[in-house]
Design a protein around this motif. Structure first.
Motif, PDB file in Angstrom:
ATOM      1  N   ASP A   5      21.835  83.979  56.428  1.00 32.72           N
ATOM      2  CA  ASP A   5      22.819  84.285  55.292  1.00 32.72           C
ATOM      3  C   ASP A   5      22.739  85.492  54.815  1.00 32.72           C
ATOM      4  OD1 ASP A   5      20.619  84.203  53.730  1.00 32.72           O
ATOM      5  OD2 ASP A   5      21.173  82.293  52.420  1.00 32.72           O
ATOM      6  N   SER A  20      22.143  77.287  56.777  1.00 37.16           N
ATOM      7  CA  SER A  20      22.133  77.910  55.571  1.00 37.16           C
ATOM      8  C   SER A  20      23.311  78.918  55.559  1.00 37.16           C
ATOM      9  CB  SER A  20      20.935  78.452  54.907  1.00 37.16           C
ATOM     10  OG  SER A  20      19.721  77.439  54.950  1.00 37.16           O
ATOM     11  N   ALA A  28      26.543  78.757  53.083  1.00 41.79           N
ATOM     12  CA  ALA A  28      26.817  80.108  52.280  1.00 41.79           C
ATOM     13  C   ALA A  28      28.061  80.787  52.343  1.00 41.79           C
ATOM     14  CB  ALA A  28      25.464  81.201  52.377  1.00 41.79           C
ATOM     15  N   LYS A  45      30.603  78.291  51.057  1.00 43.45           N
ATOM     16  CA  LYS A  45      30.910  78.268  49.824  1.00 43.45           C
ATOM     17  C   LYS A  45      31.436  79.743  49.015  1.00 43.45           C
ATOM     18  CE  LYS A  45      28.045  77.795  45.425  1.00 43.45           C
ATOM     19  NZ  LYS A  45      29.041  78.726  44.647  1.00 43.45           N
ATOM     20  N   ALA A  46      31.146  80.745  50.040  1.00 45.49           N
ATOM     21  CA  ALA A  46      31.906  82.025  49.238  1.00 45.49           C
ATOM     22  C   ALA A  46      33.471  81.937  49.618  1.00 45.49           C
ATOM     23  CB  ALA A  46      31.188  83.227  50.240  1.00 45.49           C
TER      24      ALA A  46
END
Length: 323
Positions: free
Chosen positions: A119, A147, A151, A154-155
């Motif tokens: 990430d 992961s 990430a 989500k961003a």
């Protein structure tokens, strides 16, 4: 137009395709080297159709890895999100083509560079410029890539970017069928748009993919659109307000590799240009017909990226079939 960038996240690898269809890997006397990896194929499909695409992922610091980066660049794809791993190799896949053009896979990834994307290596600036963030499920199989995937997703979600998911089931890569089902479904409810093939509906639901109630068991309330591709028969679509199907195009298929990616790339480009497509059924059907044409053309040549169509190819096919 800066706001219509589509970012594809995940794996890019080399497909080795037998130079003769209908033979097993053991029987094959030679292989054609073809760039592949579904998210990278999607990025190239978008770019080849005149759209703006970026690819985010990782390749090995080897001849194949540098070749793949060059192919992205040659196809007009932004590579600012591509990392190079000094220690791991670029992934390879040997693909068997059956007589009907369908495929079987054997993968070399232990671990390959794409699985080792962290990430901390993500180009978040690039991801946040996207109008659409597109991904598959292969990047969910192992850490640290999982992961990184979470990430990035989500961003994108936090930035109000539309999330597009094509699970691209590749069973040999998962520890088991149940692990694949669980992993693929673990992020199901995040996506705004999901594309699945009829075979994937069958795998995920363990039901009959032709039955509407089986398909609709995959629906969730955050979804704007669910599309099921049915090979040359075309595709079915489901939104909150309407549902239907769009007929496909019959062509002489030699290799179905990348057909779904050509379909997705084409459709994401239509979506990026006009988000009202989710509410306007006529526009949606037109975009899906164009995507069907792109998918069909892609099956008429070996390899994914070399077989991706230009706009004129798709329009020509649509025109030739308009009776």
């Amino acid at each position: 137009m800066a706001d219509s960038l589509i970012v594809a996240f995940g794996e890019m690898l080399i497909d080795f395709v037998p130079d003769t269809a209908g033979v097993s890997l053991a029987e094959s006397t030679g292989f054609l080297k073809a760039p592949g990896g579904a998210p990278a194929n999607v990025a190239c499909a978008i770019s080849k159709l005149g759209g703006k695409a970026a690819f985010v992922g990782k390749v090995g610091d080897d001849e194949f890895g540098h070749m793949l980066i060059n192919i992205l660049k040659k196809n007009g794809v932004n590579t600012e999100g591509v990392c190079v791993d000094a220690h791991a190799r670029t992934a390879l896949a040997f693909v068997t083509l059956r007589k009907d053009g369908e495929r079987e896979f054997m993968f070399y990834r232990n671990p390959s560079a794409d699985m080792l994307l962290k990430d901390s290596e993500l180009n978040m600036g690039l991801i946040k410029q996207a109008k659409i963030f597109h991904y598959g499920s292969i990047s969910l199989i192992s850490e640290p890539c999982k992961s990184a995937h979470m990430a990035a997703m989500k961003a994108a979600k936090d930035a109000g970017i539309l999330l597009s998911y094509d699970p691209n089931v590749r069973l040999p890569l998962w520890p088991s069928a149940d692990a694949a089902r669980d992993g693929i479904k673990s992020i199901w409810n995040q996506a705004d748009f999901i594309k699945v093939s009829d075979d994937e509906v069958q795998f995920l639901t363990q039901g009959d993919p032709d039955k509407e109630e089986v398909v609709l068991s995959l629906w969730h309330d955050n979804l704007k659109l669910l599309v099921v591709t049915d090979g040359e028969k075309g595709c079915r679509y489901f939104t909150k307000k309407f549902k239907g199907n769009v007929t496909g195009f019959s062509v002489k298929a030699v290799d179905t590799t990348g057909a779904g990616d050509a379909f997705v790339g084409s459709f994401l480009l239509s979506m990026a240009k006009d988000m009202s497509i989710f509410e306007d059924e006529a526009k949606l059907k037109e975009a899906l017909s164009f995507a069907n044409a792109c998918g069909a053309i892609c099956t008429t040549q070996k390899g994914a990226i070399p077989a991706l169509p230009a706009v004129s190819d798709a329009l020509e096919l649509i025109k030739s079939k308009a009776k």
